[in-house]
Design an enzyme around this catalytic site. Structure first.
Site: not given
Length: 510
Positions: A250, A252, A257, A428, A430, A435
């Protein structure tokens, strides 16, 4: 022996299924078909019993065990196939033992000797320092104070930065995605990758075989013909015989470089630009990284690449990022989690963040299916007077996780958790912010699949400018949301309550 027995059982089940499906075409010519159907019923009943014993001996969490028992008892045939496709857990550790070992060796070799500035560590509170020490112990990746980060809000800003960085690549491009679409943005990225490969840039492209199952063969062929090394992660040819189907990549990740990296919630697809009429406006968050922490992202990619190709690329040429000018950026730590780890790293770090909070816990997640530890920690925090907020989409992209998530809302609201439904489009992102100084951003949702089954990667930030940007974005997202009121939520239709409860029953399996 045990694995062979299960495989034989699956093989017989497939033959019997074909037998049942084709029954109408030949039953008129076979006498005594009823006893065959009776034998099928006995077979699946005994298979369900056998699977129940296997699950019992695996010592899973009681909620998972009981859920599987209910499914197998109520629907032996469906439960049998559902277990074979998604439920097998008995060889997870053995399947990924070698990957876990090589990953740990790679991080130990290149990351454990990284010098940590004592003055920077001292500026951290004791409770936050313990979190990063836990992350380093579990994930082997130390905190960096020589990393610059930038929050990228939504698809337009994210893809603009990624496309520019790809065009400027001179030595190598490493990309790893769960979902890749053959649409407009997918073609733009493919074109750049092909051009760069023809210019002599090393291009490696890792895509999840299940998440990208709709990706056309032509898309991959054109990449490969241009010199791009495109490789599927854990390909699935015979699903019922492949006990890795439930463990998906899952992540990404983009590393260019060795100097700039990207990580976050966006895959490759037009819907992330808000161009899919089904979802409309798409609210997401990504992170651009420069400096020491890029090396951690690079190692995660290279180890995933090695696990699929056997090609070892742990070379200083890939692992010597340019360090930004000397200044205090705050702390940045890249942590990979997945079924190849002994501990549920992401879940334990989320839990540690929650219990470390002194003032506030702000969460954004499109799928909210916590286990009892996370759920109780949030409720206790709210009951203690901590400002606990959950930002959640008002409409689903996947109905079962959506309604399972909503089944947790009443007990959270009763404890004082503030829940907001995002109404501008589909949410979408996450994100966890504690604090206003500690944050997590990455690929992991607040759900069982991200905790236990998927390969994930998150950036943990402490007192960075990106943390403050996440706070500002969260406040803006609240402007596009409406709060849930406990009394009104209790008045939702009986149909929805049944749907939520049913989805909740299956939540340990999601």
């Amino acid at each position: 022996m045990f694995k062979k027995t299960l495989q034989l059982t699956m093989f017989l089940a497939i033959l019997i299924s074909i037998f049942v499906i084709t029954k109408p075409y030949w039953e008129n010519w076979i006498v005594g078909a009823n006893w065959i159907l009776g034998a099928l019923s006995i077979f699946f009943s005994f298979s369900a019993l056998f699977i129940g014993i296997v699950i019992f001996l695996e010592n899973r969490h009681p909620s998972q065990t009981l859920t599987w028992f209910v499914v197998l008892a109520a629907f032996p045939l469906v439960g049998f196939f559902f277990y074979m496709m998604f439920g097998r857990n008995y060889r997870k550790k053995k399947m990924f033992d070698q990957k876990a070992l090589t990953d740990e060796e790679a991080f130990s070799r290149f990351e454990q000797n990284r010098a940590i500035d004592d003055d920077n560590m001292k500026m951290m509170g004791d409770h936050q320092r313990l979190l990063f020490q836990l992350a380093q112990r579990l994930g082997k990746s130390p905190i960096s104070f020589n990393t610059d980060t930038k929050v990228l809000t939504n698809g337009k800003e994210t893809y603009t930065c990624i496309l520019e960085a790809l065009r400027n690549a001179e030595e190598h491009i490493h990309m790893e995605y769960y979902i890749v679409r053959h649409d407009n943005i997918g073609r733009q990225i493919r074109t750049i990758l092909m051009e760069k490969a023809k210019q002599g840039v090393e291009v490696r492209f890792l895509y999840d075989a299940v998440g990208s199952w709709k990706l056309s063969r032509d898309y991959i062929d054109q990449l490969r013909n241009a010199g791009v090394q495109a490789v599927p992660f854990l390909p699935v040819k015979l699903p019922l015989f492949n006990n890795k189907i439930n463990y998906r990549n899952h992540r990404k990740i983009v590393v260019i470089d060795g100097n700039v990296g990207f990580v976050g919630g966006l895959n490759i697809g037009d819907e992330y630009l808000g161009l899919n009429p089904t979802y409309g406006y798409w609210r997401d968050t990504h992170l651009m990284v420069k400096g020491e922490a890029v090396r951690s992202l690079q190692i995660i990619f290279l180890q995933d690449w090695y696990s699929m190709t056997g090609e070892t690329l742990l070379d200083p040429n890939y692992l010597s990022p340019e360090i930004p000018s000397a200044q205090v950026y705050g702390g940045v730590q890249m942590i990979a989690g997945g079924p190849d780890h002994q501990w549920d790293i992401i879940k334990k770090l989320f839990f540690s963040m929650i219990i470390s909070a002194k003032k506030s816990i702000w969460i954004t997640s499109p799928y909210f299916i916590p286990d009892e530890d996370i759920l109780n920690a949030l409720r206790v925090a709210a009951l203690s007077g901590i400002d606990v907020r959950l930002l959640f989409p008002a409409r689903p992209d996947k109905k079962l996780p959506f309604y399972a998530s909503r089944s947790y809302f009443p007990s959270l609201l009763e404890a004082g958790v503030k829940i907001y439904e995002y109404r501008k489009g589909f949410l979408h992102s996450k994100i966890i912010i504690v604090d206003n100084e500690l944050a997590s951003i990455g690929t992991a949702n607040m759900d069982m699949r991200s905790f236990h089954l998927n390969f994930e990667v998150n950036a943990f930030l402490y007192r960075t400018k990106s943390t403050l940007r996440l706070v500002d974005d969260y406040i803006q997202d609240l402007e596009d949301s409406t709060p849930l009121v406990l009394e009104s939520f209790h008045k939702r239709g009986f149909y929805y309550k049944i749907l939520e409860s049913t989805s909740r029953l299956l939540s340990p399996l999601l």
